[in-house]
Write a protein that holds these residues in place. Structure first.
Motif, PDB file in Angstrom:
ATOM      1  N   THR A  81       2.679   1.333  -3.714  1.00  0.00           N
ATOM      2  CA  THR A  81       1.868   1.490  -4.930  1.00  0.00           C
ATOM      3  C   THR A  81       0.791   2.538  -4.754  1.00  0.00           C
ATOM      4  O   THR A  81       0.191   3.004  -5.713  1.00  0.00           O
ATOM      5  CB  THR A  81       1.155   0.177  -5.321  1.00  0.00           C
ATOM      6  N   GLY A  82       0.506   2.908  -3.525  1.00  0.00           N
ATOM      7  CA  GLY A  82      -0.501   3.935  -3.286  1.00  0.00           C
ATOM      8  C   GLY A  82      -1.925   3.462  -3.450  1.00  0.00           C
ATOM      9  O   GLY A  82      -2.859   4.252  -3.375  1.00  0.00           O
ATOM     10  N   SER A  83      -2.167   2.153  -3.674  1.00  0.00           N
ATOM     11  CA  SER A  83      -3.571   1.699  -3.768  1.00  0.00           C
ATOM     12  C   SER A  83      -3.855   0.655  -2.681  1.00  0.00           C
ATOM     13  O   SER A  83      -2.963  -0.072  -2.258  1.00  0.00           O
ATOM     14  CB  SER A  83      -3.840   1.131  -5.156  1.00  0.00           C
ATOM     15  N   ARG A  84      -5.102   0.633  -2.264  1.00  0.00           N
ATOM     16  CA  ARG A  84      -5.483  -0.269  -1.168  1.00  0.00           C
ATOM     17  C   ARG A  84      -5.635  -1.701  -1.680  1.00  0.00           C
ATOM     18  O   ARG A  84      -6.112  -1.921  -2.790  1.00  0.00           O
ATOM     19  CB  ARG A  84      -6.816   0.176  -0.553  1.00  0.00           C
ATOM     20  N   VAL A  85      -5.228  -2.652  -0.881  1.00  0.00           N
ATOM     21  CA  VAL A  85      -5.484  -4.063  -1.208  1.00  0.00           C
ATOM     22  C   VAL A  85      -6.110  -4.714   0.012  1.00  0.00           C
ATOM     23  O   VAL A  85      -5.945  -4.228   1.125  1.00  0.00           O
ATOM     24  CB  VAL A  85      -4.184  -4.812  -1.575  1.00  0.00           C
TER      25      VAL A  85
ATOM     26  N   GLU B 241       0.833  -1.205   0.000  1.00  0.00           N
ATOM     27  CA  GLU B 241       0.000   0.000   0.000  1.00  0.00           C
ATOM     28  C   GLU B 241       0.864   1.251   0.000  1.00  0.00           C
ATOM     29  O   GLU B 241       0.562   2.233  -0.670  1.00  0.00           O
ATOM     30  CB  GLU B 241      -0.946  -0.008   1.211  1.00  0.00           C
TER      31      GLU B 241
END
Lengths: 113, 895
Positions: free
Chosen positions: A37-41, A34
């Motif tokens: 990459t700056g995106s939530r998983v 997170e």
């Protein structure tokens, strides 16, 4: 037989585990992904991929001692295998060849350390 | 330390296999603890998001069959086994059902059609019979009535109340009295009848009911006659008619034309003591009777309720009350003996007189809808049996792979339970909708019906129970059958014939059973339809053709007796000359109505009946035009004429019904005879005519002795105007109401309707019964036909090869179709015959519910199987037709 090439998300997870060296387990891998990459998983997606990569022998795991912040539960620690390293490197090489001679308008995030 | 959501953790434990559980849950916990420091709510939310994410299911799949990581402590697979297996069964069952959507839809709908009616009837019974009275410790309350010779509970006298309060202190802490009384409550200029109870000051205390707002009565409010115009209103009345006004306590409302102060609102759960489904609107002190019940004998209109002392049984109270009855009889000079009937409130559902009948009716309906559910269950059993045959190979493989019989049984039962749950859910929705519709069909009488058919725990429990039972009935047989499959032969040869034939026969038996059940239900439906037909064509002794019927209630306004009479004569004259009125009759009481008016007589030369001091006759006060308007013929003598109704000649003449004349002067003429009203020779009336018998109370009664007096004999307090007209009767009725209101704006016009409306109430029960049983019969028939259709389709599919050979050898398509249909109809015939046999046994028990037909009605006996046979022939023919299209070559190659 050459290992099957890891998918995009698998590559991300492999790289995160590699970077974390000895401290790679579900929660830390997720944090690393997170942060980088700056995106939530979701935890489930991370864990599913970790298990799949372990089945593909790109990762291996062992249980740590239980810690109190986890409600007394053990961590399942992952580390990257030779085969895992070979897998991501192979992808990288292929990508590099493809990028040759093209402008890099959006440079890849800098690696530190 | 903040706690992660417990339910989410439990869910995770159920979902995740041991191999990854600890690591995964630990990871989530760690993140949760970190996030919870800043924002616990967000942390919980994101925890839930992770648990409910579909990726968990992918993880579950990924982990399956994986070796445990090194370092896993022994025993951490605990709790895995049974729960996970059940979960696996559940997912498998859902997948199997999703794979066969046509089967699933038909199965779930069949079940829903079976369960829905049960839920509907249960919710009605629940609303009418299972709600409590809203009285704390009802088993300590004993209701006191007088008991008639034929065992009916009736109201009793004020003197009995005095004797009880003096002499029954050993049994009761206190005793309250109540009299049912309607009143005219004017809200916003529009008067309407409201159902009331006139009660003693201690009524609410004895019942242990406290006001939800304001207070209940004080002792002094019930001490002197006519001095305390106060009321308590019901919660429902407050909400529906008074607009839930928050300042209602202390406000005034006009009751019978006079202001009464609202002192309190009763709690929602207490609906008065009339009946649980028939709410009381208002309570007023009984000492207000001079105003609220001037013409009624409140003295003989009471019933009492006492709260038992600690340790006193109902039996003991009964003995004390019997002694009081004996004392009453001793001091009374009457020859008629009073008997007291005491009932414990804990044992009363509606009213001791009706509980038996209503209970029997509820039971009848339950039997009917229960049979429908059974038909639906048999349907499913038959479907599942067919599926089991198709799935034999699957089962055999499972057994060969080491699945135990128990595991397979469990799997099949879980499938049945899933079907039942889905069917139950759809059935619940259908049932609740149906019960709404049923309650919407209000009986055509002006009563404040107060049935609450909302969903409650009992209804859920009932529907759940019915579904579970259904699952067991339809799931067990096929499941047991499936586990019996011989493994080796099944795997070797898929079309194993012996088992197939056995299952074919089992299906035949099931379909025959359905047909038998449907025949019984169709027979019931036919019976009640015949009963309705008989009821509506029954000769009632008066003309039931179109007419406007309007009830006027001057007693419920502030009018003196003189004013009432002037108003009545004015109104009658005006209505008679209204355009569209061809004939006008006025009566104090309509035939086939609720309620009764009677009077007593001594008749020179005719002894009163044994145990009675005088003759008692029911009567109506009528205008001269009434008999002609109602089509009641004069058999002997003359009808009333205008001069009979004039004040100076009033009370001099009377008419008797044929039954009354026959009772007092059998074989002789009644005309010219004299009767002394109230035993008083001063009030002698002369019989001037004998008229035809009209049904007074019920459609089936024997001709009832009845008397008619001129309208001036007590007919001005409440009367009905009956007008024959070439116009539409409802329009004329509305015009009459307008006319009455123009004459006196404050007069209460309590019914504005037609002859059909008036008779609606007497036909209500036969109509409802016929409608419900017909619906139930049709449902059963549809379900049974689906079952037959399925069986025949299946036979056709299984016998393709045989048919192919026959056709190859030259059999005509029509002959083959006939063969298949014949087999289907044989099953129907067997079922139908069994059904008729059952109908013979059941029919005679239905007599008590029927009007004008016997329980063993031959027409119904014939109609039921004929309907069944006709429709089954279609249900069998449709799939059978496909047989003739079998291509012999294809059929033989397929093997």
């Amino acid at each position: 037989m050459a290992p099957k090439r890891p998918s995009d998300f698998e590559q991300q997870v492999l790289l995160a585990v590699w970077r974390l060296e000895d401290g790679a387990y579900g929660a830390s891998v997720r944090d690393e992904l997170e942060a980088r990459t700056g995106s939530r998983v979701t935890q489930g997606a991370v864990y599913t991929t970790l298990i799949r990569l372990e089945k593909k022998a790109m990762l291996q795991s062992r249980l740590s001692d239980p810690t109190p912040v986890r409600g007394g539960r053990a961590k399942r620690l992952f580390s990257i295998t030779e085969r895992g390293r070979a897998g991501v490197l192979q992808v990288r090489r292929a990508m590099n060849r493809l990028w040759e001679g093209l402008p890099t308008a959006d440079p890849a995030p800098r690696e530190s350390g | 330390m903040p706690r992660s959501p417990r339910i989410a953790r439990i869910l995770l434990r159920l979902l995740l296999p041991a191999g990854v559980r600890d690591g995964f849950v630990g990871d989530l916990e760690e993140r949760f603890q970190r996030e919870a420091v800043d924002d616990p709510v967000r942390a919980r939310r994101s925890y839930w998001k992770d648990v409910l994410s579909p990726s968990i299911l992918r993880l579950r799949k990924e982990v399956r069959g994986m070796p445990l990581p090194p370092g896993t402590p022994p025993g951490s697979t605990r709790g895995d086994g049974r729960m996970t297996a059940l979960l696996a069964d559940l997912t498998f069952a859902l997948r199997m059902l999703a794979k066969a959507p046509a089967f699933t839809i038909v199965a779930v709908l069949s079940l829903a059609l079976g369960i829905g009616p049960n839920t509907a009837i249960f919710s009605l019974v629940d609303a009418a019979l299972l709600q409590d009275w809203g009285v704390p410790e009802p088993e300590e309350i004993v209701d006191v009535y007088s008991l008639t010779d034929d065992g009916q509970y009736f109201y009793t006298y004020y003197r009995v109340y005095e004797l009880i309060t003096e002499g029954a202190n050993d049994a009761f802490v206190d005793v309250a009295a109540s009299a049912q009384q309607t009143g005219n409550i004017d809200v916003g200029g529009e008067g309407r009848l409201a159902m009331g109870e006139l009660v003693t000051g201690n009524y609410f205390d004895v019942l242990g009911v406290q006001a939800a707002q304001g207070r209940t009565f004080l002792p002094e409010e019930d001490a002197t006659p006519g001095t305390h115009p106060v009321v308590v209103v019901s919660d429902r009345y407050w909400k529906t008619r008074l607009g839930a006004d928050p300042d209602v306590v202390g406000s005034d409302l006009r009751l019978n034309g006079r202001p009464y102060t609202v002192i309190g609102v009763a709690p929602e759960e207490f609906r008065g003591r009339i009946a649980p489904g028939l709410g009381t609107d208002f309570w007023a002190p009984i000492r207000m009777y001079p105003h609220l019940a001037p013409n009624q004998m409140t003295n003989g209109n009471l019933f009492f309720m006492g709260r038992l002392r600690n340790g006193v049984t109902t039996e003991r109270a009964r003995a004390i009350l019997d002694a009081i009855a004996a004392r009453y009889n001793e001091e009374s000079e009457s020859r008629s003996e009073l008997a007291i009937g005491a009932v414990n409130l804990g044992e009363v559902r509606l009213h001791p007189n009706f509980d038996g009948t209503i209970g029997a009716m509820a039971a009848l309906l339950f039997v009917a809808v229960g049979l429908v559910l059974l038909v639906a269950c048999v349907n499913l059993a038959s479907f599942l049996l067919a599926r089991a045959t198709d799935r034999r190979k699957e089962m055999a493989i499972r057994v060969a792979m080491g699945a135990g019989r128990g595991a397979i049984l469990r799997q099949l039962l879980v499938e049945a339970l899933v079907l039942a749950a889905l069917g139950g859910l759809v059935g619940l929705v259908l049932g609740m909708l149906a019960s709404r519709v049923l309650v919407g069909v209000e009986p055509p009488i002006d009563l404040p019906l107060d049935l609450d058919v909302g969903l409650n725990g009992r209804i859920l429990l009932f529907t759940g129970g019915a579904s579970l039972l259904a699952a067991l009935i339809f799931g067990l047989t096929p499941a047991l059958e499936a586990t019996r499959a011989p493994v080796a032969s099944t795997l070797r040869d898929e079309s194993g014939s012996s088992g197939g034939r056995r299952k074919g026969r089992a299906r035949g038996v099931l379909v025959a059973a359905q047909m038998a059940l449907s025949t019984v239900l169709l027979f019931g439906a036919a019976l009640f339809l015949r009963s309705l037909q008989a009821a509506t064509s029954l000769e009632v002794g008066f003309d039931t053709g179109p007419a406007a019927v309007v009830a006027v209630d001057p007693w419920a306004s502030e009018m003196s007796a003189d004013e009432q009479e002037i108003f009545a004569r004015d109104l009658i004259r005006r209505v008679a000359s209204m355009p569209g009125v061809e004939q006008l009759g006025v009566t104090s009481r309509m035939p086939l109505d609720l309620g009764t008016i009677n009077t007593t007589f001594l008749i020179p030369g005719v002894e009163p009946p044994p145990n009675a001091d005088r003759h008692v006759l029911e009567y109506a006060s009528i205008s001269p035009g009434y008999l002609a308007t109602m089509g009641i013929e004069v058999v002997e003598g003359r009808a009333f004429v205008d001069t009979d109704d004039e004040p100076e000649s009033a009370a001099r003449v009377a008419l008797l019904s044929r039954a009354a004349a026959e009772r007092f002067w059998p074989g002789e003429s009644a005309v010219g005879r004299v009767m002394h009203r109230g035993g008083d020779p001063e009030r002698a009336v002369t019989v001037v005519g004998v008229v035809g018998d009209a049904r007074i109370w019920s459609l089936t009664e024997a001709p009832r002795p009845y008397m008619y007096l001129p309208l001036s004999q007590g007919g001005f307090g409440r009367y009905f105007l009956v007008a024959r007209t070439p116009m539409a009767p409802p329009e004329l009725a509305a015009d009459i109401q307008v006319e009455a209101k123009q004459l006196r704006p404050d007069v209460l016009v309590s019914e504005v309707g037609t002859m059909d409306d008036h008779l609606g109430y007497i036909y209500f029960l036969p109509r409802m019964a016929a409608a419900m049983l017909t619906l139930v019969g049709i449902l059963a028939l549809i379900l049974a036909c689906i079952g037959l259709y399925g069986m025949v389709s299946y036979t056709v599919a299984r016998r393709t090869r045989e048919v192919g050979i026959r056709m190859a050898l030259g059999a005509e398509g029509g002959v083959v179709v006939g063969m298949v249909v014949k087999r289907g109809l044989t099953v129907v015939a067997i079922g139908g015959l069994l059904g008729i046999a059952a109908a013979f046994v059941l029919g005679s028990t239905l007599d008590r519910f029927l009007i004008g037909v016997a329980g063993l009605d031959p027409v119904a006996m014939l109609l039921a199987p004929l309907t069944l046979f006709g429709l089954s022939a279609i249900a069998a023919y449709l799939p059978a037709r496909r047989v003739s299209r079998v291509d012999p070559v294809e059929a033989l190659r397929a093997e």
